[in-house]
Design an enzyme around this catalytic site. Structure first.
Site, mmCIF file in Angstrom:
data_model
loop_
_atom_site.group_PDB
_atom_site.id
_atom_site.type_symbol
_atom_site.label_atom_id
_atom_site.label_comp_id
_atom_site.label_asym_id
_atom_site.label_seq_id
_atom_site.Cartn_x
_atom_site.Cartn_y
_atom_site.Cartn_z
ATOM 1 N N ASN B 131 1.021 11.696 -7.475
ATOM 2 C CA ASN B 131 2.116 11.859 -8.382
ATOM 3 C C ASN B 131 3.645 11.415 -8.039
ATOM 4 O O ASN B 131 4.385 12.272 -7.569
ATOM 5 C CB ASN B 131 2.315 13.292 -8.983
ATOM 6 C CG ASN B 131 3.204 13.469 -10.213
ATOM 7 O OD1 ASN B 131 4.145 12.805 -10.312
ATOM 8 N ND2 ASN B 131 3.171 14.708 -10.771
ATOM 9 N N CYS B 134 6.780 12.382 -11.923
ATOM 10 C CA CYS B 134 7.551 13.428 -12.536
ATOM 11 C C CYS B 134 9.025 13.211 -12.573
ATOM 12 O O CYS B 134 9.606 13.173 -11.427
ATOM 13 C CB CYS B 134 7.142 14.884 -11.794
ATOM 14 S SG CYS B 134 7.920 16.238 -12.672
ATOM 15 N N CYS B 383 9.028 -6.454 -44.809
ATOM 16 C CA CYS B 383 9.007 -5.856 -46.233
ATOM 17 C C CYS B 383 7.436 -5.324 -46.157
ATOM 18 O O CYS B 383 6.899 -4.186 -46.741
ATOM 19 C CB CYS B 383 8.846 -6.937 -47.340
ATOM 20 S SG CYS B 383 8.127 -8.672 -46.838
ATOM 21 N N CYS B 387 6.243 -1.415 -46.959
ATOM 22 C CA CYS B 387 5.152 -1.161 -48.218
ATOM 23 C C CYS B 387 4.307 -0.017 -48.176
ATOM 24 O O CYS B 387 3.757 -0.081 -46.937
ATOM 25 C CB CYS B 387 4.812 -2.498 -48.739
ATOM 26 S SG CYS B 387 3.695 -2.612 -50.037
#
Lengths: 444, 449
Positions: B131, B134, B383, B387
């Site tokens: 890890n 983090c 557009c 829509c």
């Protein structure tokens, strides 16, 4: 058999007349408002007689600004709460919602509107106040939606306004003529009280303006008069037996029911005559009072003046429709015991009766929902005021001014009977006409 | 029939769906429940010296009617003793030998790394995940993203782990860095067997506008957290693509970031992921979502004729180019299907206010259907994106496909604008309305100030 059993207590009554459009809670309003597409130049706004900016107030609700939403609504319509509950939204804003074209359920605009305004009324959010005092007095006749809207607009400008109301409580048909499952008396009265608090007009109840002379005097005592007294009692059918006991007018019945609730005794069998929205209301209400109801209409089902959803509501309450039948006479001795009908047909576009097809339906009550009388006679002493063929007051299209420059009119007295929302719009329009007239008179 | 089995750097799993190292893998109880539901693997909640957490740990972004479209946490690594976790790992592996259990680890010194790697291997872990991602709390102590942001340190630590590890080593990367390929390369150089990305993005998820305290509120105060959930998926996929396309990053990748359904998983695999890791959607809906994910992936593979996940892994990568290699001759324009149009006019107002004024409205107010002004349309897609009706606005090709010229080619040919008022400016001959026209246009109510 009716779908409902006769109510014997207020709880029973409330159950039978439970609101068909209950108030939304915050969660429901949040989710419902999230569906609004925020259309450009939205068709719902155009479909609203008062032109409320619907996408804006829905967006305000969604973003947690209920007070702003209510302000948007009241800016256009002083009866925002009432209209949200009683408007025939199916043929107005909700009917225009673009979702209908996608076969998606339209936004519940009416319920969202009541949601926003209910919180404003409850929390006493005051958006308006009377304008700077002007030395002109206006008499408003009728404390219905038209009269109150007109009064609000005039007070906003600072004019003095006296409202004269024939009944004991304000709001006209909004409180007397609407089915109780649409809105309760208290809800309507709360909204009027809320407006009164902001605008400070005076209402004189049981005003007793009953003769033409009373109206002449109003004209003498005020700088302008607004006529918003609506319509009178149920029109006569002019058939035999009409004056028997237990033969009522629909308007009178609905008014009684609204005031008396479960204490009203509706018998087991009722015949309602008529095909308009008032007929649907009266029939629905009798059915919810436990009666078996036949709704009889002269023409075909499709020709009824009532909105389709109103007939659906009546049917859902158990009302049976009977079409192509004309009432010939009310049978019985002192009391109505039945209605004799004759079948009808439409021939070459004309309705004609079919002799020999007469039959009698027994009942204990007859309710006539055959239109309301005009009260134009009260204005016979005022020079210049005219009525049309139907008895409606004739006014100028944009100013609502009558033939007598001092007198303005709007609402059902002019239209012959429309929705609350139309009366609100017309009342505001008349106020604008009055303001222009008074300003001109004072040389502005 | 689709075979969902995968093998990531030697870690075998019955399907590519793993639980990410996070609260859902905090205990053996949860991991067993997940495997029982059908999850292929689980990366155990990060082990190390147990922490002490604060109460109030999560905040979320709710978008319209969607809850938790973005999610932020200030929780740290495991707060449970190592021996308890080891015992539970062992128990899980015994009961589910075919499923992948990967131990996420975060410690400081070389000795600690050596010891914890041995411990988890002895417990039966199929792999370890380091890890280095983090972005809150642990990084302030020199771990987590503090390592992921320093490729040299990262490489050194990967080296330490490799000294001790016999199982595959996955290096989990932080997105809180300007170029994700640098730590990815360092992971390769250090001997890492795979990388996983992304960890959470440093975030401040919201502010209570009444109390002036950001979320999540810990006794009237707050701190920055790590952001994840559906909202971060595009960022994750871009970083995945950057790593997968980099010739130096030649180890398998486990994709993480906003995955919540089979479609998301397919997209990650198409961009080069071998396994995908899921956290937020499980925290939202529970382990049961795996059923839809597996079934959806299998039917997609069957439909496309892919037998294994390897058959389509990375298939979208050749289609990701640098901007300068895109065809400048490609020309599309919007087309409105009048049959489908519901007249909301969202495309009109989007194009009018947010794009190129290429959509018009009929002078007849009753006709609400907008029309495309093709010569003004730049083919931006806006557009079609606003829509609300599926497939109503589509983009249609207008060039004949015969010409292909890129910015790079034009640059080489000297055919590009070079000065501020260069006549080669792309928008020069394109329609632009007069500024004052804006004030004369009739506008609906809510435009009134």
């Amino acid at each position: 058999m009716s779908e409902f059993t006769a109510p014997h207590s207020e709880e029973d009554f409330e159950r039978n007349f439970s609101p068909i459009k209950p108030l939304m809670n915050r969660t429901e309003a949040y989710f419902e408002s999230s569906r609004c597409l925020f259309c450009y130049d939205a068709p719902c706004v155009k479909a609203c007689p008062t032109g409320i900016d619907i996408p804006l107030f829905i967006r305000q609700i969604h973003n947690g600004n209920e007070a702003g939403a209510a302000h948007t609504i009241y800016d256009s319509n002083y009866f925002g709460y009432t209209c949200g509950k009683v408007c025939p939204v199916e043929v107005l804003c909700e009917g225009a919602c673009v979702y209908n074209l996608q076969e998606v359920k339209p936004l519940e605009i009416g319920r969202l509107q009541s949601y926003a305004t209910s919180s404003a009324i409850r929390n006493e959010k005051l958006y308006f106040k009377a304008g700077e005092k002007k030395n002109k007095k206006i008499a408003v006749v009728g404390a219905g939606p038209a009269g109150i809207s007109c009064a609000c607009e005039l007070r906003k400008e600072g004019f003095e306004v006296d409202v004269f109301e024939a009944k004991k409580i304000p709001s006209g048909l909004a409180v007397h003529g609407i089915a109780p499952y649409k809105i309760t008396n208290q809800e309507v009265l709360n909204e009027v009280r809320y407006l009164e608090k902001q605008f400070g007009f005076r209402i004189y109840f049981e005003s007793g303006l009953t003769s033409p002379d009373d109206f002449v005097k109003l004209g003498q005592n005020y700088d302008a008069v607004f006529i918003g007294f609506g319509l009178g009692g149920t029109s006569r059918l002019s058939i035999e037996g009409e004056d028997k006991k237990n033969c009522y007018g629909a308007v009178e019945f609905i008014e009684q029911l609204r005031q008396n609730h479960f204490r009203m005794q509706v018998p087991e069998n009722v015949i309602v005559l008529g095909g308009g929205n008032t007929a649907m209301d009266a029939a629905s209400e009798c059915a919810r009072m436990g009666a078996t109801v036949v709704l009889a209409y002269r023409r075909a089902k499709e020709e009824m003046g009532a909105y389709e959803f109103e007939y659906d509501l009546a049917k859902a309450a158990g009302v049976k429709g009977l079409f192509q039948v004309a009432p010939v006479r009310i049978t019985g001795n002192e009391k109505a015991e039945g209605v004799e009908f004759v079948r009808t047909r439409t021939y070459n576009g004309n309705l004609e009766t079919m002799p020999g097809t007469e039959f009698t339906l027994p009942c204990e009550w007859v309710i006539k929902a055959t239109g309301q009388m005009k009260q134009t006679g009260l204005l016979s002493g005022i020079k210049g005021i005219e009525a049309d063929k139907k008895g409606c007051i004739v006014v100028h299209d944009t100013s609502c001014q009558t033939g007598n420059p001092k007198f303005f009119a709007a609402g059902d007295a002019v239209s012959g009977g429309e929705e609350v929302v139309n009366a609100v719009a017309a009342g505001k329009k008349a106020a604008a006409g009055i303001i222009t007239y008074l300003n001109q008179a004072s040389g502005k | 029939m689709a075979d969902l089995k995968i093998n990531l750097a030697g870690i075998k799993s019955p399907n590519p769906f793993w639980l990410a190292s996070a609260p859902p893998t905090n205990s053996g109880y949860q991991v067993m429940k997940a495997f029982d539901a059908g999850w292929g693997g689980a990366v155990w909640k990060t082990l190390g010296v147990p922490v002490v957490n604060v109460s109030s740990r999560y905040g979320s972004v709710n978008y319209r009617d969607s809850r938790m479209s973005g999610f932020s946490n200030i929780e740290l690594i495991t707060d449970r003793p190592l021996k308890d976790n080891l015992r539970e790992i062992e128990e899980v592996k015994k009961r589910f030998p075919e499923n992948a259990v990967i131990a996420s680890l975060m410690v400081e010194t070389r000795e600690e790394w050596h010891r914890i790697v041995k411990d988890v291997e002895n417990a039966g872990a199929d792999g370890v995940e380091l890890n280095f991602g983090c972005p809150h709390g642990m990084c302030e102590r020199g771990m987590g993203s503090a390592v992921g942001q320093e490729p040299k340190v990262l490489k050194t630590i990967v080296g330490w782990v490799k000294e001790a590890a016999t199982v595959p080593v996955i290096v989990k990367l932080t997105p809180n860095i300007s170029d994700i390929t640098r730590p990815a390369l360092a992971a390769c150089e250090g001997g890492g067997d795979a990388i996983s990305l992304i960890n959470t993005i440093q975030s401040l998820v919201g502010v209570d506008i009444n109390t002036f305290v950001p979320y999540p509120v810990v006794d009237g105060k707050s701190t920055n957290g790590g952001y994840c959930g559906p909202a971060v998926k595009p960022i994750a996929m871009n970083m995945l693509k950057n790593c997968a396309k980099h010739p130096g990053v030649n180890i398998p990748i486990s994709g993480i970031g906003g995955i919540e359904n089979w479609r998301d998983a397919v997209e990650f695999i198409l961009l080069g992921a071998t396994s995908v890791q899921v956290c937020t959607s499980v925290m939202h809906y529970g382990f049961g979502i795996i059923r839809e994910m597996k079934a959806g992936l299998a039917s997609y593979m069957d439909e496309k004729g892919f037998r294994t996940v390897d058959d389509f892994r990375g298939k979208a990568l050749p289609n990701v180019m640098h901007w300068e290699d895109l065809n400048l001759q490609y020309k599309i324009v919007a087309n409105i299907n009048e049959e489908k149009c519901i007249g909301c006019q969202l495309c009109y107002t989007a194009c009018e206010d947010g794009a190129h004024q290429a959509i018009g409205l009929s002078a007849d107010m009753a006709d609400r259907k907008p029309f495309i002004i093709e010569e003004n349309c730049v083919g931006c897609n806006l557009c079609s994106l606003v829509c609300p009706v599926e497939e109503c606005i589509t983009m249609q090709r207008r060039d004949d496909g015969s010409k292909h010229i890129t910015w790079k080619e034009r640059t080489l040919a000297g055919d590009i604008p070079k000065t501020f008022d260069d006549p080669l400016a792309g928008g020069l001959h394109h329609f632009v309305p007069r500024p004052s026209d804006a004030l004369e246009k009739k506008k609906p109510l809510h435009y009134a100030g």
